[in-house]
Scaffold this motif. Sequence first.
Motif, short mmCIF file in Angstrom:
data_model
loop_
_atom_site.label_atom_id
_atom_site.label_comp_id
_atom_site.label_asym_id
_atom_site.label_seq_id
_atom_site.Cartn_x
_atom_site.Cartn_y
_atom_site.Cartn_z
N LEU A 264 0.86 -1.18 0.00
CA LEU A 264 0.00 0.00 0.00
C LEU A 264 0.89 1.23 0.00
N GLN A 265 0.59 2.20 -0.88
CA GLN A 265 1.48 3.35 -1.03
C GLN A 265 0.70 4.65 -1.19
N PRO A 275 -3.62 9.91 -3.92
CA PRO A 275 -4.14 8.56 -4.14
C PRO A 275 -3.48 7.52 -3.23
N VAL A 276 -4.31 6.61 -2.75
CA VAL A 276 -3.82 5.42 -2.05
C VAL A 276 -3.88 4.28 -3.06
N ARG A 281 1.71 -8.00 -5.45
CA ARG A 281 2.97 -8.69 -5.67
C ARG A 281 2.71 -9.95 -6.50
N ILE A 282 3.46 -10.11 -7.60
CA ILE A 282 3.23 -11.23 -8.50
C ILE A 282 4.57 -11.83 -8.94
N ALA A 283 4.54 -13.10 -9.31
CA ALA A 283 5.70 -13.76 -9.89
C ALA A 283 5.63 -13.59 -11.41
N PHE A 284 6.72 -13.10 -12.01
CA PHE A 284 6.73 -12.84 -13.45
C PHE A 284 8.10 -13.21 -14.01
N VAL A 289 7.76 -9.40 -8.54
CA VAL A 289 7.63 -7.98 -8.84
C VAL A 289 6.33 -7.45 -8.24
N GLU A 290 6.26 -6.14 -8.17
CA GLU A 290 5.04 -5.46 -7.73
C GLU A 290 4.44 -4.72 -8.92
N HIS A 291 3.13 -4.74 -9.01
CA HIS A 291 2.46 -4.07 -10.13
C HIS A 291 2.91 -2.61 -10.18
N PRO A 292 3.40 -2.13 -11.33
CA PRO A 292 4.02 -0.79 -11.38
C PRO A 292 3.03 0.36 -11.19
N ILE A 293 1.78 0.17 -11.55
CA ILE A 293 0.80 1.26 -11.43
C ILE A 293 -0.02 1.11 -10.15
N GLY A 294 -0.52 -0.07 -9.91
CA GLY A 294 -1.30 -0.31 -8.70
C GLY A 294 -2.76 0.03 -8.87
#
Length: 377
Positions: A264-265, A275-276, A281-284, A289-294
């Motif tokens: 959470l950012q 924005p929150v 988090r996903i395996a790729f 990695v963490e989704h770049p946009i969220g």
Amino acid sequence: MSKRAVRSVSIIGCGFVADLYMRSFAKHPDIAVTQVYDQDPVRLATFANHWNLHATDSIARLLNNLPAGSLILNLTNPRAHFEVSQACLDAGHHVYSEKPLALKMQEAQALYDLAKGKNLLLASAPCSILGESAQTLAKAIRDNVCGQVRLIYADLDDGFIPQAPYRNWVSESGALWPAQDEFSVGCTIEHAGYYLVWLVGIFGSVRRIVAASAETIPEKPGGSAPDFATATLFFDNGLTARLTCSITASHDHRIRMFGDTGVLQVRNAWDNTAPVRFHRRIAFRRRLVEHPIGRRIRIAGPTHPKVKRWGAAAMNFALGPAEMLDALNEQRPCRLSADLALHLNEVTLAIQNAGNSGAAQDMKTHCEPIPAMVWST
């Protein structure tokens, strides 16, 4: 729906930040500023004329003009906070103080004891924990959006401020940005509270702090306070967080909460509508990695009055005084309690005063998490 009765506040201290409060009160038509005072008669007259307010010629007269149990905003410079708040409490009035509550812990404790003994409310800024972004983040944690929170990084780096054109930073009524206060008091005392109040408001008391601070730019005009500090905070509930403040490192106002399923950012502590986002988090391709946009997390329905950006901030500074007035009217505990103000003061001073040899300190004060705003539940 019947129109809400007008409540009143008075202001002591008419400098730079007082204009930010007045911009915010414009969004709260049910709150009127009835009296203002400043020790500088020219600044007082300029401020009062700009906002069409009634100026008083002394603190004593302002206090004597008020009915018992009025709310006073102490917006003086940090070195005057204790003396002014003490006078207001002695006179039987509730106090909302700009941060910090006091520059010495024994003075903050004295204010706490005085308010408690007189059954008066005592609160301190910042009030951004009551804002939309902080409340959205708190709800996301309650809703288990990222799973269990394991670690928190909070950054309040403001860039290389001594090289900024701060001599051109002027408030709406013409007050200069208080550079000498900012540099001599230090960025930790001035700014750490913006995320500390979120952390303590959401998770409760800090149990222990391991911190260090340093002056990295000794050439600051009028400045001798630490301009960098970093601390690891150990909370009563077992959570761990890292908080960093500086006016040296590149601008970074992120808070990141690392949970079992992602992060959470929020990127801007000084914007009530920042924005929150949840970065899953996903395996790729054999990487984690963490989704770049969220995914943006929102609260459905209306929240609170918003104030347009002015300078670096888009914050409603009136949320704190409004909460105090609501608590008095509804005869309930105030979310911005004296326990919270005292605990934030102790944590902040522990970080500021850690020095370059580092320090571990157990906190003596405690407070409970803040109840959610009704609109965020």
